[in-house]
Scaffold this motif. Structure first.
Motif, PDB file in Angstrom:
ATOM      1  N   GLU A 108       0.874  -1.176   0.000  1.00 27.10           N
ATOM      2  CA  GLU A 108       0.000   0.000   0.000  1.00 27.10           C
ATOM      3  C   GLU A 108       0.910   1.224   0.000  1.00 27.10           C
ATOM      4  N   PHE A 109       0.992   1.876  -1.132  1.00 25.09           N
ATOM      5  CA  PHE A 109       1.847   3.047  -1.291  1.00 25.09           C
ATOM      6  C   PHE A 109       1.147   4.281  -0.734  1.00 25.09           C
ATOM      7  N   ARG A 110       1.923   5.316  -0.483  1.00 22.69           N
ATOM      8  CA  ARG A 110       1.381   6.602  -0.073  1.00 22.69           C
ATOM      9  C   ARG A 110       2.093   7.691  -0.869  1.00 22.69           C
ATOM     10  N   VAL A 111       1.324   8.640  -1.396  1.00 24.13           N
ATOM     11  CA  VAL A 111       1.922   9.756  -2.125  1.00 24.13           C
ATOM     12  C   VAL A 111       2.593  10.674  -1.107  1.00 24.13           C
ATOM     13  N   ALA A 112       3.920  10.744  -1.165  1.00 27.11           N
ATOM     14  CA  ALA A 112       4.664  11.577  -0.218  1.00 27.11           C
ATOM     15  C   ALA A 112       4.676  13.035  -0.661  1.00 27.11           C
ATOM     16  N   PHE A 113       4.915  13.251  -1.942  1.00 25.83           N
ATOM     17  CA  PHE A 113       4.965  14.605  -2.492  1.00 25.83           C
ATOM     18  C   PHE A 113       4.863  14.517  -4.001  1.00 25.83           C
ATOM     19  N   CYS A 114       4.695  15.665  -4.637  1.00 26.76           N
ATOM     20  CA  CYS A 114       4.585  15.721  -6.097  1.00 26.76           C
ATOM     21  C   CYS A 114       5.695  16.598  -6.660  1.00 26.76           C
ATOM     22  N   GLY A 115       6.062  16.350  -7.902  1.00 27.45           N
ATOM     23  CA  GLY A 115       7.112  17.135  -8.530  1.00 27.45           C
ATOM     24  C   GLY A 115       7.469  16.559  -9.870  1.00 27.45           C
ATOM     25  N   PHE A 116       8.546  17.051 -10.458  1.00 23.81           N
ATOM     26  CA  PHE A 116       9.081  16.595 -11.745  1.00 23.81           C
ATOM     27  C   PHE A 116       8.192  17.027 -12.898  1.00 23.81           C
ATOM     28  N   ALA A 117       6.908  16.691 -12.835  1.00 22.77           N
ATOM     29  CA  ALA A 117       5.941  17.079 -13.866  1.00 22.77           C
ATOM     30  C   ALA A 117       4.576  17.171 -13.200  1.00 22.77           C
ATOM     31  N   PRO A 118       3.654  17.994 -13.722  1.00 25.28           N
ATOM     32  CA  PRO A 118       2.311  18.083 -13.132  1.00 25.28           C
ATOM     33  C   PRO A 118       1.656  16.707 -13.047  1.00 25.28           C
ATOM     34  N   GLY A 119       1.244  16.331 -11.849  1.00 28.56           N
ATOM     35  CA  GLY A 119       0.584  15.051 -11.660  1.00 28.56           C
ATOM     36  C   GLY A 119       1.489  13.897 -11.312  1.00 28.56           C
ATOM     37  N   PHE A 120       2.814  14.133 -11.273  1.00 27.17           N
ATOM     38  CA  PHE A 120       3.731  13.042 -10.933  1.00 27.17           C
ATOM     39  C   PHE A 120       3.892  12.983  -9.419  1.00 27.17           C
ATOM     40  N   GLY A 121       3.405  11.906  -8.821  1.00 24.95           N
ATOM     41  CA  GLY A 121       3.519  11.723  -7.383  1.00 24.95           C
ATOM     42  C   GLY A 121       4.634  10.754  -7.048  1.00 24.95           C
ATOM     43  N   TYR A 122       5.397  11.074  -6.019  1.00 23.16           N
ATOM     44  CA  TYR A 122       6.431  10.176  -5.508  1.00 23.16           C
ATOM     45  C   TYR A 122       5.797   9.309  -4.433  1.00 23.16           C
ATOM     46  N   LEU A 123       5.701   8.008  -4.708  1.00 19.40           N
ATOM     47  CA  LEU A 123       4.992   7.080  -3.838  1.00 19.40           C
ATOM     48  C   LEU A 123       5.979   6.309  -2.967  1.00 19.40           C
ATOM     49  N   THR A 124       5.773   6.358  -1.655  1.00 19.37           N
ATOM     50  CA  THR A 124       6.608   5.618  -0.725  1.00 19.37           C
ATOM     51  C   THR A 124       5.885   4.375  -0.238  1.00 19.37           C
ATOM     52  N   GLY A 125       6.639   3.483   0.414  1.00 14.18           N
ATOM     53  CA  GLY A 125       6.062   2.270   0.979  1.00 14.18           C
ATOM     54  C   GLY A 125       6.736   1.005   0.502  1.00 14.18           C
ATOM     55  N   LEU A 126       7.547   1.093  -0.555  1.00 16.46           N
ATOM     56  CA  LEU A 126       8.227  -0.092  -1.081  1.00 16.46           C
ATOM     57  C   LEU A 126       9.250  -0.576  -0.051  1.00 16.46           C
ATOM     58  N   PRO A 127       9.163  -1.835   0.396  1.00 17.59           N
ATOM     59  CA  PRO A 127      10.135  -2.336   1.367  1.00 17.59           C
ATOM     60  C   PRO A 127      11.577  -2.171   0.857  1.00 17.59           C
ATOM     61  N   GLU A 128      12.493  -1.977   1.783  1.00 21.01           N
ATOM     62  CA  GLU A 128      13.875  -1.670   1.409  1.00 21.01           C
ATOM     63  C   GLU A 128      14.496  -2.748   0.533  1.00 21.01           C
ATOM     64  N   ARG A 129      14.137  -3.999   0.753  1.00 20.26           N
ATOM     65  CA  ARG A 129      14.744  -5.070  -0.052  1.00 20.26           C
ATOM     66  C   ARG A 129      14.341  -4.985  -1.524  1.00 20.26           C
ATOM     67  N   PHE A 130      13.310  -4.182  -1.831  1.00 18.92           N
ATOM     68  CA  PHE A 130      12.872  -4.030  -3.219  1.00 18.92           C
ATOM     69  C   PHE A 130      13.267  -2.670  -3.815  1.00 18.92           C
ATOM     70  N   HIS A 131      14.074  -1.905  -3.117  1.00 21.11           N
ATOM     71  CA  HIS A 131      14.559  -0.649  -3.694  1.00 21.11           C
ATOM     72  C   HIS A 131      15.435  -0.947  -4.903  1.00 21.11           C
TER      73      HIS A 131
END
Length: 204
Positions: free
Chosen positions: A112-135
């Motif tokens: 279950e991801f969560r939008v932490a913040f937006c940037g780069f382009a309009p509508g681009f959300g940076y989603l967190t929640g990916l376990p570290e082993r899958f970075h």
């Protein structure tokens, strides 16, 4: 949390982690009536910017006295996005994770991801929640054009490109969801604080 005045009517709050930023952002939204007419609350990777602050130093002192509770996992609206796992980097991502390509949808779908913040382009959300082993590392050579709707992974983040643009993230799938629509309120489907689940599209 640290506070820094930015100009005459803005306040920048710094935190130690993305989790702390998410909790602070949620608390600021809950207590917006106490912020004295702040126009915008904008989270980033390690900061939250308050714009339209009448007295930044006074507001910083008040916020410093807050007890900011940890963010509840169920807090924020939940959006489900259907994805076809047909990205050109699917096999490489599976190799880096040490699984077969058919396992990637299940791994991504279990988060279950969560939008932490937006940037780069309009509508681009940076989603967190990916376990570290899958970075994942970024691609060694960025693409000059990533198709709109591409589900991408890089570092600790997931994201969906709202329109065609250059990019160096690992592409694992595509979605037809409209990430940015100026005629919609809010225009960004992935607004900060939104929870996101990716499900494999029917018939994929």
């Amino acid at each position: 949390m640290r506070a820094l005045a930015v100009g005459a009517r803005a306040l920048l709050l710094e935190a130690d982690s993305a989790r702390e930023v998410a909790a602070l952002h949620a608390e600021l939204l809950r207590r917006r009536a106490e912020l004295g007419g702040v126009r915008e609350i904008v989270p980033a990777a390690r900061t939250v910017l308050l714009d339209g602050v009448a007295e930044p130093a006074a507001l910083a002192a008040r916020i410093a006295g807050w007890e900011v509770p940890p963010l509840a996992g169920s807090e924020g609206p939940l959006i489900t996005v259907a994805v076809r796992y047909d990205g050109p980097d699917l096999a490489e991502v599976a190799r880096l994770w040490g699984v077969g390509p058919g396992k990637v949808p299940g791994i991504v779908g279990s988060v279950e991801f969560r939008v932490a913040f937006c940037g780069f382009a309009p509508g681009f959300g940076y989603l967190t929640g990916l376990p570290e082993r899958f970075h994942l590392p970024r691609r060694a050579t960025p693409r000059t054009a990533v198709p709109a709707g591409s589900l991408a992974l890089a570092g600790a983040y997931a994201g969906v490109y709202p329109r065609s643009s250059p990019g160096g993230w690992q592409l694992v799938g595509t979605t037809g969801a409209v990430l940015w629509d100026p005629g919609r309120e809010p225009a960004a489907l992935f607004a900060p604080g939104v929870r996101v689940r990716f499900v494999e599209a029917a018939g994929a």
